[in-house]
Design an enzyme around this catalytic site. Structure first.
Site, PDB file in Angstrom:
ATOM      1  N   LYS A  40     -14.133 -18.144 -10.293  1.00 48.26           N
ATOM      2  CA  LYS A  40     -15.084 -18.382 -11.396  1.00 48.26           C
ATOM      3  C   LYS A  40     -14.953 -19.807 -11.910  1.00 48.26           C
ATOM      4  O   LYS A  40     -13.866 -20.240 -12.311  1.00 48.26           O
ATOM      5  CB  LYS A  40     -14.820 -17.404 -12.545  1.00 48.26           C
ATOM      6  N   ASP A  67     -20.163 -19.676 -13.875  1.00 46.83           N
ATOM      7  CA  ASP A  67     -20.281 -19.085 -15.213  1.00 46.83           C
ATOM      8  C   ASP A  67     -20.694 -20.151 -16.224  1.00 46.83           C
ATOM      9  O   ASP A  67     -19.890 -20.602 -17.035  1.00 46.83           O
ATOM     10  CB  ASP A  67     -18.932 -18.447 -15.589  1.00 46.83           C
ATOM     11  N   LYS A  69     -23.559 -19.712 -18.164  1.00 43.14           N
ATOM     12  CA  LYS A  69     -24.298 -19.004 -19.227  1.00 43.14           C
ATOM     13  C   LYS A  69     -25.566 -19.748 -19.638  1.00 43.14           C
ATOM     14  O   LYS A  69     -25.728 -20.170 -20.782  1.00 43.14           O
ATOM     15  CB  LYS A  69     -23.398 -18.779 -20.446  1.00 43.14           C
ATOM     16  N   ASP A  72     -32.087 -21.363 -22.123  1.00 46.82           N
ATOM     17  CA  ASP A  72     -33.026 -22.437 -22.468  1.00 46.82           C
ATOM     18  C   ASP A  72     -34.428 -21.870 -22.281  1.00 46.82           C
ATOM     19  O   ASP A  72     -34.582 -20.659 -22.091  1.00 46.82           O
ATOM     20  CB  ASP A  72     -32.758 -23.658 -21.555  1.00 46.82           C
ATOM     21  N   THR A 127     -17.910 -11.605 -26.215  1.00 46.06           N
ATOM     22  CA  THR A 127     -16.856 -10.710 -26.723  1.00 46.06           C
ATOM     23  C   THR A 127     -16.042 -11.345 -27.841  1.00 46.06           C
ATOM     24  O   THR A 127     -15.220 -10.677 -28.455  1.00 46.06           O
ATOM     25  CB  THR A 127     -15.918 -10.247 -25.589  1.00 46.06           C
ATOM     26  N   ARG A 222      -5.503 -16.406 -17.169  1.00 45.30           N
ATOM     27  CA  ARG A 222      -4.125 -16.823 -17.411  1.00 45.30           C
ATOM     28  C   ARG A 222      -3.036 -15.990 -16.752  1.00 45.30           C
ATOM     29  O   ARG A 222      -2.019 -16.571 -16.322  1.00 45.30           O
ATOM     30  CB  ARG A 222      -3.900 -16.962 -18.927  1.00 45.30           C
TER      31      ARG A 222
HETATM   32  O1  C5P Z   1      -7.239 -16.101 -19.257  1.00 45.75           O
HETATM   33  P1  C5P Z   1      -8.145 -14.923 -19.392  1.00 45.75           P
HETATM   34  O2  C5P Z   1      -7.862 -13.818 -18.377  1.00 45.75           O
HETATM   35  O3  C5P Z   1      -8.235 -14.409 -20.790  1.00 45.75           O
HETATM   36  O4  C5P Z   1      -9.564 -15.523 -18.985  1.00 45.75           O
HETATM   37  C1  C5P Z   1     -10.709 -14.770 -19.035  1.00 45.75           C
HETATM   38  C2  C5P Z   1     -11.872 -15.557 -18.524  1.00 45.75           C
HETATM   39  O5  C5P Z   1     -13.012 -14.752 -18.733  1.00 45.75           O
HETATM   40  C3  C5P Z   1     -12.109 -16.875 -19.221  1.00 45.75           C
HETATM   41  O6  C5P Z   1     -12.708 -17.765 -18.263  1.00 45.75           O
HETATM   42  C4  C5P Z   1     -13.108 -16.515 -20.297  1.00 45.75           C
HETATM   43  O7  C5P Z   1     -13.953 -17.586 -20.636  1.00 45.75           O
HETATM   44  C5  C5P Z   1     -13.912 -15.450 -19.575  1.00 45.75           C
HETATM   45  N1  C5P Z   1     -14.641 -14.533 -20.427  1.00 45.75           N
HETATM   46  C6  C5P Z   1     -14.040 -13.755 -21.400  1.00 45.75           C
HETATM   47  N2  C5P Z   1     -14.820 -12.920 -22.147  1.00 45.75           N
HETATM   48  C7  C5P Z   1     -16.127 -12.859 -21.922  1.00 45.75           C
HETATM   49  C8  C5P Z   1     -16.731 -13.633 -20.947  1.00 45.75           C
HETATM   50  C9  C5P Z   1     -15.942 -14.468 -20.206  1.00 45.75           C
HETATM   51  O8  C5P Z   1     -12.841 -13.797 -21.583  1.00 45.75           O
HETATM   52  N3  C5P Z   1     -16.864 -12.031 -22.605  1.00 45.75           N
END
Ligand code: C5P
Length: 256
Positions: A40, A67, A69, A72, A127, A222
């Protein structure tokens, strides 16, 4: 059914390449080698050499989720969607708040391009919103406070009709969405293997729980990017996903 067993689709592991530099992202990709994951690429990386990185990943036959998003006017998003398709990414995100004209324009624009058809993933309510913060927005827009879950379900309902192929949704929303949309492709972030720090994610699920609930793909950042051994982290998540059976309802609802 094959040999008396129900065919169950795999749950994809999407690795969030949340890096400020393309070389750092590529270093992780190199470490993961041939692991069957989707990468991603979000805003941060895209603005830091991510476009070339996307091209390189696709050249290496890696699966890419762009990703960005998009949100526009319909024509602008439709043109952006065509550019995403021409990069050969497998899926990309748009904001469903862009409305029917925007989503339909994207679907129509993709239909004009032969042989390439990335998945259009709709984002309903980010979220990061809770009901209180979301009420500030809905109250200002409509004069009424609306719950996050009501907005998510309402927008998802429309998304299917407008031409989106799937949605990004939280672990909390997934079971609700599955109830009314058995075949919709669902991408679920906020995933934490047992023992991983939760970081800033408010509501998390383990990979196994997300699979059980019928997620088609999970997004993990992470717990992989900050792991001492990212490859081992990926292998462990893939093993967890492959050794978990979706609940019977989810199997019945997700199989074609
Ligand atoms: O590090 P972590 O597992 O929390 O990363 C989650 C990824 O998913 C990040 O790139 C974050 O921007 C993305 N994301 C999220 N919640 C969403 C949409 C995308 O955490 N609703």
């Amino acid at each position: 059914m094959t040999h008396g067993r129900t065919l169950v689709q795999p749950t994809d592991l999407i690795v969030a390449l949340d890096y400020a530099r393309a070389d750092a992202a590529m270093a992780l990709v190199e470490k993961l080698g041939a692991q069957p994951v989707v990468y991603k690429v979000g805003f941060e990386l895209f603005l830091a050499g991510g476009l070339d990185l996307v091209r390189e990943l696709v050249h290496r036959k890696k699966r890419v989720f762009l990703d960005l998003k998009f949100h526009d006017i319909p024509n602008t998003v439709a043109k952006a969607a065509q550019q995403a398709a021409r990069l050969h990414v497998e899926m990309f995100t748009i904001h469903l708040a862009g409305g029917s004209q925007m989503v339909r324009a994207v679907a129509d624009a993709l239909a004009e391009i032969d042989q390439i058809r990335p998945k259009i993933l709709g984002v309903s309510v980010l979220t990061s919103f809770d009901d209180v913060r979301w009420a500030e927005v809905t109250q200002a827009l409509t004069g009424h406070a609306v719950d996050v879950s009501a907005s998510v379900l309402g927008l998802t309902e429309h998304a299917v009709f407008w031409g989106a192929d799937g949605v990004v949704c939280s672990a909390v929303e997934l079971p609700l969405i599955r109830e009314s949309h058995p075949n919709l492709y669902t991408v679920v972030p906020g995933i934490r293997p047992v023992g991983s720090p939760v970081n800033d994610q408010a509501r998390v699920m383990t990979p196994a729980q997300a699979r059980e609930a019928g997620a088609n793909a999970i997004v993990v950042g992470r717990p992989i990017t900050e792991a001492a051994d990212p490859r081992a982290a990926v292998e462990s998540i893939l093993k967890e996903l492959s050794s978990t059976e979706p609940k019977r309802e989810a199997i019945l609802k997700t199989k074609n």
